[in-house]
Design a protein around this motif. Structure first.
Motif, PDB file in Angstrom:
ATOM      1  N   SER A   2      38.535  10.520   0.403  1.00  0.00           N
ATOM      2  CA  SER A   2      37.146  10.608   0.843  1.00  0.00           C
ATOM      3  C   SER A   2      37.049  10.488   2.369  1.00  0.00           C
ATOM      4  CB  SER A   2      36.333   9.483   0.204  1.00  0.00           C
ATOM      5  OG  SER A   2      36.464   9.501  -1.192  1.00  0.00           O
ATOM      6  N   LYS A   3      35.974  11.043   2.894  1.00  0.00           N
ATOM      7  CA  LYS A   3      35.713  10.888   4.319  1.00  0.00           C
ATOM      8  C   LYS A   3      35.039   9.540   4.541  1.00  0.00           C
ATOM      9  CE  LYS A   3      33.442  13.097   8.243  1.00  0.00           C
ATOM     10  NZ  LYS A   3      32.566  14.209   8.681  1.00  0.00           N
ATOM     11  N   SER A 117      37.329  -6.635   8.547  1.00  0.00           N
ATOM     12  CA  SER A 117      37.638  -7.795   7.718  1.00  0.00           C
ATOM     13  C   SER A 117      38.931  -7.576   6.927  1.00  0.00           C
ATOM     14  CB  SER A 117      36.501  -8.080   6.743  1.00  0.00           C
ATOM     15  OG  SER A 117      36.515  -7.137   5.677  1.00  0.00           O
ATOM     16  N   GLU A 118      39.351  -8.591   6.231  1.00  0.00           N
ATOM     17  CA  GLU A 118      40.541  -8.517   5.382  1.00  0.00           C
ATOM     18  C   GLU A 118      40.299  -7.661   4.142  1.00  0.00           C
ATOM     19  OE1 GLU A 118      41.117 -12.272   2.980  1.00  0.00           O
ATOM     20  OE2 GLU A 118      39.535 -12.968   4.360  1.00  0.00           O
ATOM     21  N   TYR A 119      39.049  -7.282   3.896  1.00  0.00           N
ATOM     22  CA  TYR A 119      38.705  -6.540   2.687  1.00  0.00           C
ATOM     23  C   TYR A 119      38.703  -5.024   2.885  1.00  0.00           C
ATOM     24  CZ  TYR A 119      36.992 -11.211   1.629  1.00  0.00           C
ATOM     25  OH  TYR A 119      36.890 -12.563   1.455  1.00  0.00           O
ATOM     26  N   TYR A 120      39.006  -4.573   4.106  1.00  0.00           N
ATOM     27  CA  TYR A 120      38.876  -3.143   4.413  1.00  0.00           C
ATOM     28  C   TYR A 120      39.775  -2.275   3.539  1.00  0.00           C
ATOM     29  CZ  TYR A 120      38.709   1.220   7.068  1.00  0.00           C
ATOM     30  OH  TYR A 120      38.561   2.525   7.429  1.00  0.00           O
ATOM     31  N   GLU A 121      41.025  -2.645   3.371  1.00  0.00           N
ATOM     32  CA  GLU A 121      41.945  -1.834   2.570  1.00  0.00           C
ATOM     33  C   GLU A 121      41.479  -1.749   1.120  1.00  0.00           C
ATOM     34  OE1 GLU A 121      44.361   0.073   3.645  1.00  0.00           O
ATOM     35  OE2 GLU A 121      43.863  -0.560   5.690  1.00  0.00           O
ATOM     36  N   ARG A 122      40.954  -2.843   0.607  1.00  0.00           N
ATOM     37  CA  ARG A 122      40.435  -2.824  -0.757  1.00  0.00           C
ATOM     38  C   ARG A 122      39.196  -1.937  -0.855  1.00  0.00           C
ATOM     39  NH1 ARG A 122      39.976  -9.066  -2.359  1.00  0.00           N
ATOM     40  NH2 ARG A 122      39.017  -8.148  -4.236  1.00  0.00           N
ATOM     41  N   LEU A 124      38.642   0.715   1.011  1.00  0.00           N
ATOM     42  CA  LEU A 124      39.136   2.092   1.049  1.00  0.00           C
ATOM     43  C   LEU A 124      39.608   2.539  -0.329  1.00  0.00           C
ATOM     44  CD1 LEU A 124      41.180   2.254   4.394  1.00  0.00           C
ATOM     45  CD2 LEU A 124      38.916   3.200   3.930  1.00  0.00           C
ATOM     46  N   LYS A 125      40.301   1.653  -1.011  1.00  0.00           N
ATOM     47  CA  LYS A 125      40.803   1.989  -2.352  1.00  0.00           C
ATOM     48  C   LYS A 125      39.643   2.209  -3.320  1.00  0.00           C
ATOM     49  CE  LYS A 125      44.019   0.500  -5.971  1.00  0.00           C
ATOM     50  NZ  LYS A 125      43.097   0.888  -7.061  1.00  0.00           N
ATOM     51  N   LEU A 126      38.603   1.388  -3.228  1.00  0.00           N
ATOM     52  CA  LEU A 126      37.441   1.540  -4.098  1.00  0.00           C
ATOM     53  C   LEU A 126      36.773   2.892  -3.871  1.00  0.00           C
ATOM     54  CD1 LEU A 126      35.411   0.335  -6.125  1.00  0.00           C
ATOM     55  CD2 LEU A 126      34.175  -0.622  -4.165  1.00  0.00           C
ATOM     56  N   VAL A 127      36.605   3.274  -2.607  1.00  0.00           N
ATOM     57  CA  VAL A 127      35.992   4.562  -2.275  1.00  0.00           C
ATOM     58  C   VAL A 127      36.853   5.699  -2.809  1.00  0.00           C
ATOM     59  CG1 VAL A 127      35.342   6.110  -0.396  1.00  0.00           C
ATOM     60  CG2 VAL A 127      34.795   3.675  -0.239  1.00  0.00           C
ATOM     61  N   ASP A 128      38.166   5.606  -2.596  1.00  0.00           N
ATOM     62  CA  ASP A 128      39.082   6.656  -3.031  1.00  0.00           C
ATOM     63  C   ASP A 128      39.112   6.767  -4.552  1.00  0.00           C
ATOM     64  OD1 ASP A 128      40.889   8.706  -2.356  1.00  0.00           O
ATOM     65  OD2 ASP A 128      42.594   7.412  -2.866  1.00  0.00           O
ATOM     66  N   ASP A 129      39.124   5.638  -5.232  1.00  0.00           N
ATOM     67  CA  ASP A 129      39.127   5.655  -6.701  1.00  0.00           C
ATOM     68  C   ASP A 129      37.846   6.275  -7.242  1.00  0.00           C
ATOM     69  OD1 ASP A 129      41.612   4.503  -6.789  1.00  0.00           O
ATOM     70  OD2 ASP A 129      40.884   2.473  -7.244  1.00  0.00           O
ATOM     71  N   ALA A 130      36.715   5.945  -6.614  1.00  0.00           N
ATOM     72  CA  ALA A 130      35.440   6.515  -7.051  1.00  0.00           C
ATOM     73  C   ALA A 130      35.435   8.030  -6.883  1.00  0.00           C
ATOM     74  CB  ALA A 130      34.280   5.891  -6.270  1.00  0.00           C
TER      75      ALA A 130
END
Length: 220
Positions: A2-3, A117-122, A124-130
């Motif tokens: 995703s963009k 934040s420390e949550y950025y990678e997670r 990104l994964k949520l956006v990509d999975d969606a």
């Protein structure tokens, strides 16, 4: 993938139109209250007319004529969170970009507080999975004989950060009221920034038109 739009810098405001002769409109409507003023033609140099218009703007006289001073803008690349907040403004006229029945190009705003934040990678994964789930569910929808999950159903799994455009028509009092609410630093950052962009865009266009001598000097 995703963009991803980090923060709100991708938001843009396009000005469609705004009322360039508001003082004349206000006067021509306002003077109907007094029979003796019906035949007084608008003159931006008239002290009487200046006083009446200022009193209307400051609500010492009937403020209703301000309602005909219109502004039309497009909010571009705002999140659906922002879109939901904008459409709470009563009396505004909206035309929002539709997500159906066509494929949505996933473009998601992630606020900087999350990016940093420390949550950025997670995130990104949520956006990509969606996006991947959405793509899988709608794969083949262009072919009527192999329809999978309809676009209008699959969109329910898109994130609130998904971007959209919306065009808006509002009056001068509605802009003043909205700006008073949304420019407060305690409000949500995205809609605060969006309103600042609207005011900034108006100032740019007004200054351009002023240089071209297209504006009524009494107001602008």
């Amino acid at each position: 993938m995703s963009k991803i739009q980090k923060g709100y810098k991708g938001i843009e405001i396009d000005l469609i139109s705004y009322t360039k002769n508001p003082a004349k409109i206000i006067w021509d409507m306002l003077k109907q209250t007094w029979i003796s003023l019906h035949d007084v033609e608008y003159n931006p140099d008239s002290e009487l007319i200046k006083k009446f218009i200022i009193d209307s703007l400051e609500r010492r006289l009937n403020p209703t004529p301000q309602e005909v001073v219109m502004i039309q803008v497009i909010f571009k690349n705002i999140s659906r969170v922002n879109l939901a907040q904008l459409t709470r403004h009563r009396g505004w006229l909206f035309n929002s970009e539709s997500q159906m029945p066509q494929r949505v190009n996933h473009n998601v705003i992630i606020p900087l507080n999350i990016v940093n934040s420390e949550y950025y990678e997670r995130a990104l994964k949520l956006v990509d999975d969606a996006q991947k789930l959405y793509d899988d569910m709608t794969k083949g929808n262009e072919n009527k004989d192999s329809t999978n999950i309809p676009y209008q159903d699959a969109r329910y799994l898109l994130l609130h950060g998904q971007t959209s455009d919306i065009s808006v028509s509002l009056t001068l009092p509605q802009l003043i009221n909205g700006a008073g609410m949304r420019l407060d630093n305690n409000t949500h950052d995205e809609i605060n920034y969006s309103f600042r962009l609207v005011i900034h865009k108006l100032r740019i266009e007004i200054n351009k038109d002023k240089d071209l001598d297209e504006l009524d000097k009494l107001i602008y």
